[in-house]
Design a protein around this motif. Structure first.
Motif, PDB file in Angstrom:
ATOM      1  N   ASN A 187     -13.240  13.641   7.844  1.00  0.00           N
ATOM      2  CA  ASN A 187     -11.994  14.087   8.455  1.00  0.00           C
ATOM      3  C   ASN A 187     -10.959  14.487   7.387  1.00  0.00           C
ATOM      4  O   ASN A 187      -9.842  13.966   7.362  1.00  0.00           O
ATOM      5  N   PRO A 188     -11.342  15.389   6.454  1.00  0.00           N
ATOM      6  CA  PRO A 188     -10.539  15.661   5.272  1.00  0.00           C
ATOM      7  C   PRO A 188      -9.072  16.040   5.497  1.00  0.00           C
ATOM      8  O   PRO A 188      -8.238  15.584   4.722  1.00  0.00           O
ATOM      9  N   PRO A 189      -8.730  16.797   6.493  1.00  0.00           N
ATOM     10  CA  PRO A 189      -7.306  17.141   6.550  1.00  0.00           C
ATOM     11  C   PRO A 189      -6.409  15.930   6.746  1.00  0.00           C
ATOM     12  O   PRO A 189      -5.250  15.944   6.364  1.00  0.00           O
ATOM     13  N   ARG A 190      -6.979  14.886   7.355  1.00  0.00           N
ATOM     14  CA  ARG A 190      -6.147  13.732   7.666  1.00  0.00           C
ATOM     15  C   ARG A 190      -6.403  12.548   6.738  1.00  0.00           C
ATOM     16  O   ARG A 190      -5.697  11.564   6.807  1.00  0.00           O
ATOM     17  N   SER A 191      -7.437  12.632   5.905  1.00  0.00           N
ATOM     18  CA  SER A 191      -7.818  11.489   5.078  1.00  0.00           C
ATOM     19  C   SER A 191      -7.608  11.804   3.609  1.00  0.00           C
ATOM     20  O   SER A 191      -7.608  12.969   3.199  1.00  0.00           O
ATOM     21  N   VAL A 192      -7.453  10.770   2.823  1.00  0.00           N
ATOM     22  CA  VAL A 192      -7.262  10.968   1.390  1.00  0.00           C
ATOM     23  C   VAL A 192      -7.638   9.680   0.656  1.00  0.00           C
ATOM     24  O   VAL A 192      -7.455   8.586   1.181  1.00  0.00           O
ATOM     25  N   SER A 193      -8.180   9.851  -0.549  1.00  0.00           N
ATOM     26  CA  SER A 193      -8.430   8.676  -1.379  1.00  0.00           C
ATOM     27  C   SER A 193      -7.553   8.788  -2.622  1.00  0.00           C
ATOM     28  O   SER A 193      -7.017   9.854  -2.913  1.00  0.00           O
ATOM     29  N   GLY A 194      -7.425   7.711  -3.346  1.00  0.00           N
ATOM     30  CA  GLY A 194      -6.577   7.741  -4.538  1.00  0.00           C
ATOM     31  C   GLY A 194      -6.452   6.369  -5.159  1.00  0.00           C
ATOM     32  O   GLY A 194      -7.309   5.505  -4.948  1.00  0.00           O
ATOM     33  N   GLN A 195      -5.396   6.194  -5.902  1.00  0.00           N
ATOM     34  CA  GLN A 195      -5.165   4.929  -6.600  1.00  0.00           C
ATOM     35  C   GLN A 195      -3.723   4.493  -6.415  1.00  0.00           C
ATOM     36  O   GLN A 195      -2.826   5.336  -6.355  1.00  0.00           O
ATOM     37  N   VAL A 196      -3.541   3.203  -6.321  1.00  0.00           N
ATOM     38  CA  VAL A 196      -2.190   2.640  -6.443  1.00  0.00           C
ATOM     39  C   VAL A 196      -2.100   2.069  -7.848  1.00  0.00           C
ATOM     40  O   VAL A 196      -2.964   1.283  -8.267  1.00  0.00           O
ATOM     41  N   ILE A 197      -1.120   2.534  -8.594  1.00  0.00           N
ATOM     42  CA  ILE A 197      -0.885   2.007  -9.941  1.00  0.00           C
ATOM     43  C   ILE A 197       0.348   1.107  -9.865  1.00  0.00           C
ATOM     44  O   ILE A 197       1.421   1.558  -9.451  1.00  0.00           O
ATOM     45  N   ILE A 198       0.171  -0.124 -10.233  1.00  0.00           N
ATOM     46  CA  ILE A 198       1.298  -1.062 -10.242  1.00  0.00           C
ATOM     47  C   ILE A 198       1.523  -1.478 -11.689  1.00  0.00           C
ATOM     48  O   ILE A 198       0.659  -2.125 -12.301  1.00  0.00           O
ATOM     49  N   GLU A 199       2.644  -1.071 -12.252  1.00  0.00           N
ATOM     50  CA  GLU A 199       2.959  -1.438 -13.630  1.00  0.00           C
ATOM     51  C   GLU A 199       3.585  -2.825 -13.626  1.00  0.00           C
ATOM     52  O   GLU A 199       4.562  -3.061 -12.912  1.00  0.00           O
ATOM     53  N   ILE A 200       2.988  -3.713 -14.413  1.00  0.00           N
ATOM     54  CA  ILE A 200       3.477  -5.091 -14.509  1.00  0.00           C
ATOM     55  C   ILE A 200       4.327  -5.194 -15.770  1.00  0.00           C
ATOM     56  O   ILE A 200       3.815  -5.032 -16.885  1.00  0.00           O
ATOM     57  N   PHE A 201       5.621  -5.417 -15.576  1.00  0.00           N
ATOM     58  CA  PHE A 201       6.538  -5.521 -16.709  1.00  0.00           C
ATOM     59  C   PHE A 201       6.855  -6.992 -16.967  1.00  0.00           C
ATOM     60  O   PHE A 201       7.298  -7.695 -16.057  1.00  0.00           O
ATOM     61  N   VAL A 202       6.600  -7.429 -18.194  1.00  0.00           N
ATOM     62  CA  VAL A 202       6.977  -8.792 -18.584  1.00  0.00           C
ATOM     63  C   VAL A 202       7.714  -8.706 -19.922  1.00  0.00           C
ATOM     64  O   VAL A 202       7.659  -7.683 -20.608  1.00  0.00           O
ATOM     65  N   LYS A 203       8.366  -9.791 -20.277  1.00  0.00           N
ATOM     66  CA  LYS A 203       9.091  -9.825 -21.557  1.00  0.00           C
ATOM     67  C   LYS A 203       8.085  -9.656 -22.696  1.00  0.00           C
ATOM     68  O   LYS A 203       7.075 -10.368 -22.743  1.00  0.00           O
ATOM     69  N   ALA A 204       8.353  -8.709 -23.603  1.00  0.00           N
ATOM     70  CA  ALA A 204       7.428  -8.473 -24.718  1.00  0.00           C
ATOM     71  C   ALA A 204       7.313  -9.727 -25.575  1.00  0.00           C
ATOM     72  O   ALA A 204       8.301 -10.408 -25.824  1.00  0.00           O
TER      73      ALA A 204
END
Lengths: 135, 117
Positions: free
Chosen positions: A54-71
């Protein structure tokens, strides 16, 4: 069709849930400029291929979550936050709108680096693939 | 008198001496610290306005095709806190967004402003 907004609703439903808010981890979407004082997360959704059923309505991909902590604080906090994200996302299935459902795969944790905009923070990308099945 | 306050006094004097070369700038500042995933909007404090004097350093179109305008403006550091993308400036009747980078040498701050025409 509302493919992208429905996908976004599914993914962001995690971060407005009572269970997530209880953890008090500051979480921001991309293109938000806030003032976080401690560790925080930045969520970006990257839709990619649409070669699903069902390509017009479907999509795949990635969620990128950047984890920020004190260096300089070492890898433990990042790993703990990644494990916490896994409990909410890895292998989970969300249906928050009538337009479709989002299925998450398994996550990976990338190489960290000092943030280019704020080198006092260390940023590690957590990424998890998804398929959004539109109806 | 300490050197720092002496320089600050001279900066105030210099801006006063600009007379009609200076422009009135209404700074509209908000504090935004968190994002609300329910409303899908940033949580911002009520905007606070103040009118200060500044000097336009440059203005014109951006290089990209279209009608985007940009302006650089010089203000006294005493007149502005640390700006962010949610802050606005009204200059010559038009509202501009204050965009990064923010350059502040401790006495004078150069702000980059942008808007569509």
């Amino acid at each position: 069709m509302n493919k992208y907004t429905s996908l976004q609703e599914d993914i962001f439903s995690v971060f407005k849930s009572v269970e997530w808010l209880y953890l008090s981890i500051p979480t921001f979407p991309s293109d938000f400029t806030g003032t976080a004082t401690g560790n925080y997360l930045r969520v970006s959704i990257l839709p990619g291929d649409d070669n699903l059923v069902n390509p017009p309505r479907s999509v795949s991909g990635q969620v990128i979550i950047e984890i920020f902590v004190k260096a300089g604080s070492g890898p433990f906090i990042t790993a703990t936050m990644a494990d916490t994200l896994d409990t909410f996302l890895s292998g989970k299935y969300f249906t928050t709108t009538a337009n479709g459902s989002t299925q998450f795969g398994t996550s990976t944790l990338g190489n960290g680096r000092n943030d280019k905009d704020n080198p006092s923070l260390y940023c590690t990308p957590y990424s998890i693939p998804f398929n959004f099945y539109g109806v | 008198m300490a050197y720092r306050s002496m320089v600050q006094k001279q900066v105030r004097n210099a801006i006063r001496q600009l007379k009609d070369l200076a422009v009135e700038v209404t700074l509209i500042e908000t504090t935004t610290t968190t994002f609300n995933f329910n409303t899908k909007e940033p949580n911002s404090s009520a905007p606070v306005s103040k009118v200060v004097k500044g000097m336009i350093l440059s203005q014109g179109n951006t290089e990209t095709v279209g009608s985007n305008l940009e302006m650089e403006i010089l203000l006294s550091s005493e007149d502005i806190g640390i700006p962010d993308i949610y802050d606005k400036a009204v200059v010559q009747g038009a509202e501009w967004t204050i965009v990064p980078p923010y350059k502040d040498d401790g006495y004078l701050v150069t702000l980059k402003l942008a808007r569509g025409s």
